[in-house]
Scaffold this active site. Structure first.
Site, PDB file in Angstrom:
ATOM      1  N   ASN A 144      30.761 -96.524  57.777  1.00 45.99           N
ATOM      2  CA  ASN A 144      29.776 -95.569  57.256  1.00 45.99           C
ATOM      3  C   ASN A 144      28.756 -96.278  56.376  1.00 45.99           C
ATOM      4  O   ASN A 144      29.095 -97.198  55.624  1.00 45.99           O
ATOM      5  CB  ASN A 144      30.439 -94.397  56.512  1.00 45.99           C
ATOM      6  CG  ASN A 144      31.342 -94.820  55.382  1.00 45.99           C
ATOM      7  OD1 ASN A 144      31.959 -95.875  55.429  1.00 45.99           O
ATOM      8  ND2 ASN A 144      31.426 -93.992  54.356  1.00 45.99           N
ATOM      9  N   ILE A 145      27.503 -95.863  56.534  1.00 39.21           N
ATOM     10  CA  ILE A 145      26.412 -96.478  55.776  1.00 39.21           C
ATOM     11  C   ILE A 145      25.620 -95.368  55.087  1.00 39.21           C
ATOM     12  O   ILE A 145      25.091 -94.473  55.749  1.00 39.21           O
ATOM     13  CB  ILE A 145      25.502 -97.309  56.711  1.00 39.21           C
ATOM     14  CG1 ILE A 145      26.327 -98.457  57.330  1.00 39.21           C
ATOM     15  CG2 ILE A 145      24.292 -97.868  55.942  1.00 39.21           C
ATOM     16  CD1 ILE A 145      25.633 -99.192  58.446  1.00 39.21           C
ATOM     17  N   GLU A 146      25.587 -95.442  53.757  1.00 33.95           N
ATOM     18  CA  GLU A 146      24.802 -94.473  52.989  1.00 33.95           C
ATOM     19  C   GLU A 146      23.581 -95.204  52.453  1.00 33.95           C
ATOM     20  O   GLU A 146      23.627 -96.415  52.219  1.00 33.95           O
ATOM     21  CB  GLU A 146      25.646 -93.925  51.834  1.00 33.95           C
ATOM     22  CG  GLU A 146      26.851 -93.140  52.340  1.00 33.95           C
ATOM     23  CD  GLU A 146      27.832 -92.750  51.217  1.00 33.95           C
ATOM     24  OE1 GLU A 146      27.497 -92.925  50.029  1.00 33.95           O
ATOM     25  OE2 GLU A 146      28.933 -92.295  51.558  1.00 33.95           O
ATOM     26  N   CYS A 155      27.842 -91.701  59.611  1.00 32.41           N
ATOM     27  CA  CYS A 155      29.288 -91.915  59.583  1.00 32.41           C
ATOM     28  C   CYS A 155      29.663 -93.115  60.449  1.00 32.41           C
ATOM     29  O   CYS A 155      28.917 -93.504  61.363  1.00 32.41           O
ATOM     30  CB  CYS A 155      30.008 -90.698  60.137  1.00 32.41           C
ATOM     31  SG  CYS A 155      29.811 -89.222  59.135  1.00 32.41           S
ATOM     32  N   GLU A 157      31.813 -93.387  62.824  1.00 36.22           N
ATOM     33  CA  GLU A 157      31.951 -93.060  64.246  1.00 36.22           C
ATOM     34  C   GLU A 157      30.601 -93.155  64.959  1.00 36.22           C
ATOM     35  O   GLU A 157      30.485 -93.699  66.050  1.00 36.22           O
ATOM     36  CB  GLU A 157      32.481 -91.632  64.423  1.00 36.22           C
ATOM     37  CG  GLU A 157      33.853 -91.374  63.850  1.00 36.22           C
ATOM     38  CD  GLU A 157      33.827 -90.917  62.397  1.00 36.22           C
ATOM     39  OE1 GLU A 157      33.012 -91.435  61.603  1.00 36.22           O
ATOM     40  OE2 GLU A 157      34.643 -90.046  62.041  1.00 36.22           O
ATOM     41  N   CYS A 188      33.988 -85.697  60.805  1.00 42.07           N
ATOM     42  CA  CYS A 188      33.230 -84.541  60.333  1.00 42.07           C
ATOM     43  C   CYS A 188      32.702 -83.748  61.532  1.00 42.07           C
ATOM     44  O   CYS A 188      32.739 -84.226  62.677  1.00 42.07           O
ATOM     45  CB  CYS A 188      32.082 -84.989  59.433  1.00 42.07           C
ATOM     46  SG  CYS A 188      30.704 -85.748  60.317  1.00 42.07           S
TER      47      CYS A 188
HETATM   48  N1  THU Z   1      32.375 -90.168  56.815  1.00 43.64           N
HETATM   49  C1  THU Z   1      32.539 -90.903  57.961  1.00 43.64           C
HETATM   50  O1  THU Z   1      32.145 -92.072  58.042  1.00 43.64           O
HETATM   51  N2  THU Z   1      33.150 -90.303  59.008  1.00 43.64           N
HETATM   52  C2  THU Z   1      33.553 -88.995  59.013  1.00 43.64           C
HETATM   53  O2  THU Z   1      33.837 -88.449  60.065  1.00 43.64           O
HETATM   54  C3  THU Z   1      33.676 -88.292  57.741  1.00 43.64           C
HETATM   55  C4  THU Z   1      32.773 -88.785  56.662  1.00 43.64           C
HETATM   56  C5  THU Z   1      31.668 -90.794  55.696  1.00 43.64           C
HETATM   57  C6  THU Z   1      30.284 -90.253  55.498  1.00 43.64           C
HETATM   58  C7  THU Z   1      30.039 -90.534  54.046  1.00 43.64           C
HETATM   59  O3  THU Z   1      29.572 -91.856  53.913  1.00 43.64           O
HETATM   60  C8  THU Z   1      31.421 -90.441  53.407  1.00 43.64           C
HETATM   61  O4  THU Z   1      32.346 -90.557  54.480  1.00 43.64           O
HETATM   62  C9  THU Z   1      31.658 -89.136  52.665  1.00 43.64           C
HETATM   63  O5  THU Z   1      31.267 -88.048  53.415  1.00 43.64           O
END
Ligand code: THU
Length: 234
Positions: A144-146, A155, A157, A188
């Site tokens: 995951n990259i914010e 996310c 995936e 998610c």
């Molecule tokens: N996140 C994922 O990478 N995959 C998911 O299916 C659920 C959430 C990440 C997104 C965000 O960076 C962090 O988890 C919190 O939501």
């Protein structure tokens, strides 16, 4: 891979308008990105974000982006976010464009998922997630990259999926997902929508934070999902 090949890897069954970008990293690696549409409009990934997150998920820092300005979204945002140099795709020396995709062996899955958590960029949430997409060509990683604008993050995936598509890989056997924290690792809603579009009845292996794991089918994770044979043009 040529830029012409990359163009055909775009997943644009709805608009039939391909989009491609290439990111060059500080280590001078080249990372392809393609436009990936979704039946649910806002889940569409633009090619610049696809290329940038491909690069970052491999632990590299983006330096420059080669884009078609008419196809890319939020160029100014990405430019300032990563201090990017922006060039037109036509300026890319194709002889230097030899993207390499890291191969991961199947017997390394849980260990690799654990290691990959260190490459995640959860700058706000501190909630790292890793994913391995199982394909005929090996395992493709995602984290995951914010970024500074929360809504532009992706996310693990979807990073793995966007990366695979950008390398022309479009059939997937299963996906493996791991979270460092939380009670139950679970994709998610947005990821479920995207996964079901590309892997309708495939297995989702979840590796939970407590060391246990569980297996599910994409179709069970999103029952009665929206789809129609009338929708896609191709
Ligand atoms: N996140 C994922 O990478 N995959 C998911 O299916 C659920 C959430 C990440 C997104 C965000 O960076 C962090 O988890 C919190 O939501």
């Amino acid at each position: 891979m040529t830029l012409k090949d990359l163009q055909t890897y775009s997943y644009v069954p709805y608009s039939e308008t391909p989009g491609i970008s290439v990111v060059r990293s500080q280590g001078d690696g080249f990372f392809p990105g393609v436009r990936i549409e979704n039946a649910s409009f806002p889940l569409t990934i633009n090619s610049l974000q696809s290329a940038l997150f491909n690069c970052i998920s491999e632990g590299e820092k983006p330096k420059a982006a080669y884009i078609n300005p008419e196809q890319s979204c939020n160029i100014e945002f990405w430019k300032s976010e990563y201090g990017l140099w922006i060039y037109d795709l036509e300026e890319l020396d194709e002889s230097k464009f030899t993207p390499i995709l890291m191969q991961i062996k199947s017997d390394q899955t849980p260990k690799k998922l654990h290691e990959l958590l260190g490459q995640a960029q959860p700058i706000y949430s501190d909630f790292p997630v890793s994913a391995l997409l199982e394909t005929e060509q090996g395992f493709i990683s995602g984290v995951n990259i914010e970024c500074s604008e929360w809504s532009y993050g992706l996310c693990a995936e979807r990073v793995a999926l966007s990366k695979a598509l950008a390398y022309g890989i479009e059939t997937f056997k299963a996906i493996h997902i791991h979270t460092r924290d939380g009670e139950f690792s679970s994709p998610c809603g947005a990821c479920r929508q995207v996964l079901v579009e590309h892997m309708k009845d495939q297995q989702v292996h979840l590796y939970h934070a407590d060391g246990t794991n569980s297996q599910h089918f994409t179709s069970d994770l999103l029952p009665y999902s929206f789809h129609s044979s009338k929708l896609k043009k191709k």
